[in-house]
Design an enzyme around this catalytic site. Structure first.
Site, PDB file in Angstrom:
ATOM      1  N   ASP A  75      43.688  50.494  17.484  1.00 23.21           N
ATOM      2  CA  ASP A  75      43.762  51.933  17.725  1.00 23.21           C
ATOM      3  C   ASP A  75      44.383  52.176  19.098  1.00 23.21           C
ATOM      4  O   ASP A  75      43.814  51.809  20.119  1.00 23.21           O
ATOM      5  CB  ASP A  75      42.364  52.535  17.655  1.00 23.21           C
ATOM      6  CG  ASP A  75      42.367  54.052  17.703  1.00 23.21           C
ATOM      7  OD1 ASP A  75      43.371  54.646  18.149  1.00 23.21           O
ATOM      8  OD2 ASP A  75      41.355  54.643  17.306  1.00 23.21           O
ATOM      9  N   GLU A  87      39.707  60.463  28.143  1.00 21.26           N
ATOM     10  CA  GLU A  87      38.339  60.439  28.657  1.00 21.26           C
ATOM     11  C   GLU A  87      38.019  59.039  29.147  1.00 21.26           C
ATOM     12  O   GLU A  87      38.472  58.047  28.558  1.00 21.26           O
ATOM     13  CB  GLU A  87      37.358  60.838  27.556  1.00 21.26           C
ATOM     14  CG  GLU A  87      35.917  60.828  27.990  1.00 21.26           C
ATOM     15  CD  GLU A  87      34.953  61.211  26.886  1.00 21.26           C
ATOM     16  OE1 GLU A  87      33.731  61.181  27.158  1.00 21.26           O
ATOM     17  OE2 GLU A  87      35.380  61.526  25.755  1.00 21.26           O
ATOM     18  N   HIS A 115      27.613  61.395  41.728  1.00 15.15           N
ATOM     19  CA  HIS A 115      28.003  60.913  43.063  1.00 15.15           C
ATOM     20  C   HIS A 115      29.159  59.917  42.967  1.00 15.15           C
ATOM     21  O   HIS A 115      30.140  60.011  43.720  1.00 15.15           O
ATOM     22  CB  HIS A 115      26.800  60.280  43.761  1.00 15.15           C
ATOM     23  CG  HIS A 115      27.146  59.602  45.048  1.00 15.15           C
ATOM     24  ND1 HIS A 115      27.415  60.305  46.209  1.00 15.15           N
ATOM     25  CD2 HIS A 115      27.306  58.291  45.351  1.00 15.15           C
ATOM     26  CE1 HIS A 115      27.710  59.450  47.167  1.00 15.15           C
ATOM     27  NE2 HIS A 115      27.656  58.221  46.679  1.00 15.15           N
ATOM     28  N   TYR A 118      31.334  59.535  40.519  1.00 16.05           N
ATOM     29  CA  TYR A 118      32.548  60.183  40.025  1.00 16.05           C
ATOM     30  C   TYR A 118      33.235  60.989  41.133  1.00 16.05           C
ATOM     31  O   TYR A 118      34.454  60.945  41.273  1.00 16.05           O
ATOM     32  CB  TYR A 118      32.239  61.070  38.817  1.00 16.05           C
ATOM     33  CG  TYR A 118      31.635  60.319  37.647  1.00 16.05           C
ATOM     34  CD1 TYR A 118      32.005  59.000  37.367  1.00 16.05           C
ATOM     35  CD2 TYR A 118      30.685  60.897  36.832  1.00 16.05           C
ATOM     36  CE1 TYR A 118      31.453  58.305  36.307  1.00 16.05           C
ATOM     37  CE2 TYR A 118      30.128  60.210  35.765  1.00 16.05           C
ATOM     38  CZ  TYR A 118      30.520  58.916  35.512  1.00 16.05           C
ATOM     39  OH  TYR A 118      29.971  58.229  34.453  1.00 16.05           O
TER      40      TYR A 118
END
Length: 171
Positions: A48, A79, A127, A129
């Site tokens: 995929d 994402e 935090h 991220y």
């Protein structure tokens, strides 16, 4: 610490993560999956082009996974998700692995934006991220149902030009 492509031999470790209730609560997923089901999903998705799954290793030991999901080659966004197993939390490995996943998305896949969803109450993750440059773009009310209740989620994003500025400053 390194990341590498997920292999069939990694599935028992992924199976443990997928059935760990506290971890899956933060991924907003049910902690229920058989190894047979996971193997079938692996076989189905191995080619995929809309996802990339990486194993995080430290000294050849399984640490966790970082995934790029819903890769959109038209709008050039995807994402990112990450899980570090309990034994390795608090060592800075999530930040390092996340940065490697982001780098792959921007420099290998030519994404314009990398985004994620995170429970507003998962302060350690928020935090990390933010430390990697993600910006809260909005709050999604009652977005996920986990452990018997609904949870709000932040939608956070990082643009390629923001990533490039961060990398420039780190040089």
């Amino acid at each position: 610490m390194k990341i590498r492509a997920l292999e069939r031999t990694d599935l028992p470790n992924i199976h443990k993560i997928n059935n760990h209730r506290a971890t899956m609560a933060y991924w907003f997923e049910e902690p229920y999956e058989s190894l047979d089901e996971l193997t079938i999903l692996y076989d189905k998705h191995i080619r995929d082009s809309h996802e990339r799954r990486f194993v995080i290793e430290l000294n050849d030991e399984f640490v966790g996974i970082v995934e790029l999901m819903d890769i959109d080659y038209i709008h050039r966004n995807c994402e990112i998700q990450i899980v570090i197993i309990t034994k390795f939390r608090g060592q800075g490995l999530a930040t390092e692995a996340l940065r490697k996943g982001i780098e792959y998305a921007f420099l290998m896949l030519n994404m314009h934006k990398v985004y994620l969803y995170v429970d507003v109450d998962n302060l350690p993750a928020v935090h990390i991220y933010k430390k990697c440059g993600f910006i809260i773009e909005g709050t999604m009310r009652d977005q996920f149902f986990s452990n018997g209740e609904y949870h709000d989620s932040y939608f956070m994003g990082l643009l390629k030009n923001e990533y490039e500025k961060i990398e420039e400053n780190n040089e």
